[in-house]
Design an enzyme around this catalytic site. Structure first.
Site: not given
Length: 717
Positions: A131, A175, A249, A269, A314, A341, A402, A619, A657
């Site tokens: 970010r 992130t 976190t 959370n 969460d 949230k 976010w 995915h 992957m």
């Protein structure tokens, strides 16, 4: 000759960076006066994301055009806010790659690649995204997916120092963007879903030397407590919470307040989410879902406000923390404005942590209101899914995630990327998260046949909605709302030109009149926009720039249909009378599905369950991804031929992957493959349909169209 000229030009540009002014403490403290630049994540320490530039305004924004674009080499998700410093734009992307671009032309000056081990993708909740950056002196700072904090020379792109901020043997990731103040770099981390313990750390900006660490949840009491704050917090937990990590976190918002010399962190959370598993004897579980104020010099605890005591949905408090001074009960009040949230806008006195206001900005069912005397929410009975499943608003994705919001001191309004969406919560029996390997440690069902069917019914009853919402924190009410056709839209920028800019998931960049929400301008970006835009000025011209690219938790998991292929992520900059044009992106050819495997209905059901446990977070649930990671419904034959080698032998591990040989065997892998092929046939057949159903599918989320198709077939026999 041509190459020589290009090299000379690059050397000239590099020298221009080298002589740019350092980003000193004085510059950051006076960043509100530097309209030409965007020096930190939210432009100033207040993180209002407001630009004082007004050359582009509500009377001429319809003349805005593309000035330039820079195409990256990946389509794996773009969530960063650029920094713009003295004519150079700095942007971070997937795998923590950093580019320096000429802010006037978009020409690349340098590229930095921290060479993240690709197998670390499995430790990232929601894609290999980043970010943004921080700047101090002549350096830039980035937190990496594998837990490092790296300092980069702003002129050359060379690494200056690197510190490992997390235990590399634990599923931590980073992130969020670092923040810098008073000569220290502050960095948090992510990984709560995998059962870790959260904290925030500080490092010397010049040397990288470790300064201090504040844990957000207590560890094992037998090991002793790191601080009085942790001893106090432990009294609000029960059972053996430390065995499951605890969570908490600090994966995004960290804000320095120079007026009060306080550092505010937004805490996430619990781990697991379900409080009855995490802390079976009850308790508020400090400091989950809290804003905590710390001494920036020492990391000592100052105060906290817990928005959701004993959170179980969460509901992180890691969303953007904005500092402002607003009129309140006849006097100016220094406040925190927060729209996380949980679905409420919190107005908090930033000197004391006292709650001043908490009003819902979206559909909220988990709590009816807040008691302003105690600061506590009044939970609605039955919404904690204790023994009985409950449809709860907001969902775990939140009323606002976010994606950055903005605040305009001109209008006095907050501009929030609202998500109005509920979710079925249905608890599971307590399990040891360590046996879940690579599976989110939520404490409620994520996906199975019963859940999916009921979720489909809920979608039919109340499809998710999204909007750009203007909120008046003084009147404590919405000022206006601009609905969007799809969910998961981008961050927001407000400017002195009475404008609000936002990108959308359906591939548009918008300008809206800030005081009334009237749409004034739109540009087709050819891809989703999730990141927050910025504004800056070079040679007297104002620019609006934004990172463009899909990806992230919601689009990766729900998927949606795009009329074109998935171009690489881009940085786009706009100015008045800009005349650049994007290249045409060809439509994606849908391949004929391979022959179905000879398996039973029971095998397919097991394949679906295994897919949604191990594969869906990248995915897409039920193989309905957004294309930022390969769409498994449209694989080339070679990947079907080598499916087992990819999943069990790590054939594509160097591309990100990971292998799953430690959790899957050959029989299970074959069932997953069979389910993917079945979904390929369903998708191919659906795409052959014509008329209004196909139009709806192209317009909205794939899962919505599938739900409607299921409903039609069920009701018509």
């Amino acid at each position: 000759m041509r190459h020589a000229l290009l090299s000379a030009a690059l050397l000239y540009l590099a020298s221009a960076i080298a002589i740019a002014a350092p980003v000193s403490e004085e510059r950051l403290l006076a960043a509100h006066e530097e309209g030409d630049n965007w020096l930190s994540h939210g432009r100033t320490y207040s993180e209002q994301r407001f630009s004082p530039l007004a050359q582009v305004h509500d009377g001429n924004v319809d003349q805005l055009g593309l000035a330039w674009f820079f195409e990256t080499d990946t389509h794996l998700g773009m969530e960063a806010t650029p920094l713009v410093i003295d004519g150079v734009l700095y942007i971070s992307g997937a795998w923590n790659t950093v580019w320096a671009l000429d802010a006037k032309s978009g020409q690349r000056l340098w590229k930095f690649d921290p060479e993240i081990p690709r197998e670390k993708s499995i430790s990232a909740c929601c894609g290999v995204i980043n970010r943004g950056l921080a700047a101090w002196g002549d350096a830039l700072y980035i937190g990496t997916l594998d837990g490092r904090l790296i300092a980069i020379d702003r002129a050359t792109g060379e690494q200056l120092w690197s510190q490992q901020t997390t235990d590399p043997d634990q599923p931590y990731s980073i992130t969020g963007a670092p923040r810098v103040a008073k000569g220290k770099v502050f960095i948090g981390n992510g990984g709560s879903e995998f059962g870790i313990r959260g904290y925030v750390s500080a490092y010397d900006a010049d040397t990288g030397e470790f300064a201090w660490r504040f844990y957000t949840v207590p560890g094992n009491p037998a090991d002793g407590f790191e601080s009085e704050a942790m001893e106090r917090a432990a009294a609000t937990w029960s059972g053996e919470w430390w065995r499951q990590g605890g969570g908490g976190t600090v994966w995004d918002s960290i804000v320095y307040d120079p007026e009060l010399d306080q550092l505010y962190i937004g805490v996430g959370n619990g781990a697991p989410h379900n409080r009855r598993i995490r802390s079976p004897g009850g308790g508020d579980n400090l400091f989950l879902s809290s804003i905590v104020a710390l001494d920036p010099d020492t990391g000592d605890y100052l105060w906290h406000y817990q928005e959701v005591p004993a959170e179980s949905w969460d509901y992180t408090a890691t969303q953007q923390i904005t500092l402002a001074e607003i009129p309140w009960e006849g006097a100016a009040r220094k406040v925190i404005l927060h729209a996380p949230k949980a679905g409420f806008v919190y107005v908090i006195d930033r000197a004391s942590g006292k709650l001043l206001s908490a009003e819902p900005f979206t559909t909220v069912t988990w709590a009816s209101h807040y008691d302003l005397e105690t600061g506590r929410p009044a939970e609605v009975p039955g919404q904690d899914y204790d023994g009985k499943a409950a449809m709860v608003y907001p969902s775990a994705m939140g009323g606002h995630n976010w994606h950055p919001m903005a605040y305009s001191p001109d209008t006095g309004l907050m501009y929030i990327p609202e998500l109005d969406m509920g979710m079925l919560y249905d608890e599971i029996e307590p399990v040891d998260y360590r046996h879940l390997k690579r599976h989110f440690n939520t404490g409620y069902k994520l996906n199975h046949d019963g859940y999916s069917q009921r979720f489909t019914q809920a979608l039919l009853e109340h499809l998710p909605k999204a909007s750009l919402l203007a909120w008046d924190p003084v009147k404590q009410e919405a000022a206006w709302k601009l609905p969007h056709p799809n969910i998961h839209n981008g961050g927001v920028l407000a400017t002195a030109g009475n404008l609000v800019f936002q990108g959308t998931s359906d591939g548009r960049m918008l300008a809206v009149q800030a005081d009334n929400g009237e749409p004034l301008w739109s540009f087709a970006t050819d891809n989703s926009v999730m990141a927050g835009p910025v504004s800056y000025r070079v040679d007297g011209e104002q620019y609006i720039a934004v990172a463009v690219g899909r990806g992230g938790a919601l689009t990766m998991n729900t998927g949606r249909s795009y009329p074109t292929g998935n171009p690489n992520n881009r940085i786009m900059a706009f100015k008045l009378n800009g005349s650049a044009a994007l290249p045409q992106t060809p439509e994606v050819a849908r391949l004929e599905p391979p022959q179905r495997l000879d398996v039973s209905a029971t095998d397919l059901a097991e394949g679906r369950q295994l897919f949604n446990r191990y594969c869906a977070r990248c995915h897409g649930a039920d193989v309905s991804g957004d294309g930022s990671i390969p769409d498994l419904r449209n694989l080339e034959p070679v990947w079907h031929e080598n499916f087992e080698a990819v999943v069990l032998e790590g054939l594509m591990e160097e591309a990100g992957m990971p292998h799953f040989a430690d959790v899957l065997d050959k029989d299970q892998t074959r069932k997953i493959h069979a389910y993917i092929i079945e979904r390929s046939h369903e998708d191919f057949n659906l795409r052959q349909e014509t008329g209004w159903l196909q139009s709806l599918r192209d317009f909205g989320a794939d899962i919505s169209a599938r739900a409607l198709a299921w409903f039609i077939r069920f009701t018509t026999g």
